[in-house]
Scaffold this active site. Structure first.
Site, PDB file in Angstrom:
ATOM      1  CD  GLU A  78     -25.779 -32.232 -17.370  1.00 61.67           C
ATOM      2  OE1 GLU A  78     -26.409 -31.421 -18.155  1.00 61.67           O
ATOM      3  OE2 GLU A  78     -25.624 -31.701 -16.164  1.00 61.67           O
ATOM      4  CB  CYS A  79     -19.008 -32.070 -15.863  1.00 60.25           C
ATOM      5  SG  CYS A  79     -17.460 -31.296 -15.534  1.00 60.25           S
TER       6      CYS A  79
END
Length: 438
Positions: A328-329
């Protein structure tokens, strides 16, 4: 059953001192022998770690845009056994998305209404006196259904300033719960995503103890306790998110730390094993893990260290040959081919995806996201709709892999940051909060 009595600490805008008030209040109430349950309204993933340090009890996010009633209730139920709840708002009290989704606007006021908490409004009264009451009165009248416990006046310059400001509040009929004199040493260090992480603070315990002493000296704690109230207890923890695998190797260090607490609580409650490891310490994920999960964080600050972490990278690549990996990210960026730092230096990352990102030319990306999966990702099948939040300053240089999802902002506009998939590896720029139906 009824939830423990609670309050929501909010403000007209960011930067008014509500986090300092929140941390000091959490610790002061705990020092008085109360079991205090902290919450954070909205998608902030940094503040809950500070709350936990202050209250010595896990803090959870409540998000009325991303979460349905069952999940909100299950998270609220984490307050079971507490004597009092103190929640911190995000941004200004009524700030949310411009277009309501099927669940809501996502404002702190909406959270307070759903939970039955009265609001304590923290007002920065610097540069004004009686006029501050007009601001407070406008907030109290904006939504008559929302109850106000009172105001805390922050950054008061003198005894005369306090007298004048109190006169205005008396005229407006607003209880003054505290007056905090102006001090320049009560701010928390910040960087581009807000506060630095709690684990990075050079002396967090001393800072929190100082905030508590400051609050105790200038705030009526007994009045705050009396003002707290709440609504019905939510459903059981059965509504918390289910784990995406049984044995989850989770990256946890200064580069990868942005995971919403309710996700981890749901995974553990369902019996999953969370196996933390540190890429910065060059630790490989557990070889018998079913899934490797790389959360967001600050890989751009540690890109050179990550590029040289051979045990971590070798173990990650080996795992991806046969089992799923998700990022994520910041974790998504670390799974890519390269990361260009703010100085323009390119660092080779894991190479499990073709993604290349850059901080040399910063691009601000902020907001709620609704994703419709085009392929499976850990824990969810193709066609599932997810809700999350995106907050980063990186730009995409290359993204050659197949898209993972169609991604829309809170107003329904489709965006280009679709996430990626290749083999057993998936990644997204948004941080998962909940399945859209949860």
């Amino acid at each position: 059953m009824i939830n423990p009595p609670g309050l929501l600490i909010s403000a007209p805008s960011s930067g008014t001192g509500k986090t300092t008030v929140m941390l000091g209040l959490l610790r002061a109430l705990a020092e008085d022998g109360l079991t205090v349950q902290p919450f954070k309204s909205g998608p902030d993933y940094i503040d809950p770690a500070f709350h936990r340090a202050a209250a010595r009890r896990a803090s959870f996010n409540l998000d009325s845009w991303a979460m349905g009633a069952p999940l909100l209730g299950a998270i609220a139920a984490q307050a079971k056994g507490a004597d009092i709840v103190v929640a911190e708002g995000s941004m200004g009290l009524f700030d949310g998305v411009a277009k309501p989704g099927e669940l809501g606007h996502g404002s702190s006021a909406e959270t307070a209404l759903r939970m039955g908490w009265p609001v304590v409004l923290v007002l920065d009264v610097g540069g004004q006196a009686q006029s501050a009451a007009a601001t407070a009165l406008g907030f109290r009248m904006y939504n008559p259904d929302l109850r106000f416990a009172g105001v805390i006046l922050n950054r008061c310059a003198s005894a005369r300033h306090e007298r004048l400001t109190r006169l205005g509040m008396e005229r407006a009929g607003l209880p003054v719960l505290g007056v905090l004199p102006r001090r320049g040493d009560l701010t928390l260090p910040e960087r581009h995503l807000g506060l630095i992480q709690a684990v990075e603070h050079p002396d967090l315990e001393s800072a929190i103890a100082g905030y508590a002493a400051f609050l105790r000296a200038h705030v009526d704690l007994e009045a705050i306790k009396r003002a707290a109230s709440s609504g019905p207890m939510g459903p059981s923890s059965a509504a918390l998110p289910r784990p995406p695998a049984q044995r989850i190797a989770l990256a946890r260090d200064a580069a990868f730390s942005f995971t919403y607490p309710h996700l981890l609580e749901g995974w553990r409650a369902a019996g999953a094993e969370i196996l933390p490891f540190s890429p910065l310490a060059d630790e490989a994920p557990a070889p018998d893990a079913d899934l490797v999960w790389l959360p967001g964080g600050y890989p751009e600050l540690h890109a050179g260290t990550l590029a040289a972490a051979t045990r971590f990278l070798t173990g990650l690549r080996k795992h991806a040959e046969t089992r799923p990996v998700h990022g994520e990210c910041g974790g998504y960026m670390a799974l890519g081919e390269g990361l260009i730092d703010k100085d323009g230096t390119r660092h080779r990352m894991a190479g499990l995806l073709g993604l290349v990102t850059s901080y040399e030319k910063r691009k601000f990306n902020l907001g709620y996201r609704r994703a419709e999966l085009l392929a499976d990702m850990p824990g969810f099948s193709a066609g599932t709709a997810l809700r999350g939040h995106e907050f980063h300053y990186s730009s995409i240089v290359e993204q050659p892999d197949a898209p993972l999802a169609r991604v829309f902002d809170a107003e329904g506009a489709e965006g280009p940051q679709t996430g990626s998939r290749r083999g057993h590896v998936t990644g997204t720029f948004f941080h998962l909060i909940a399945e859209a139906s949860a």
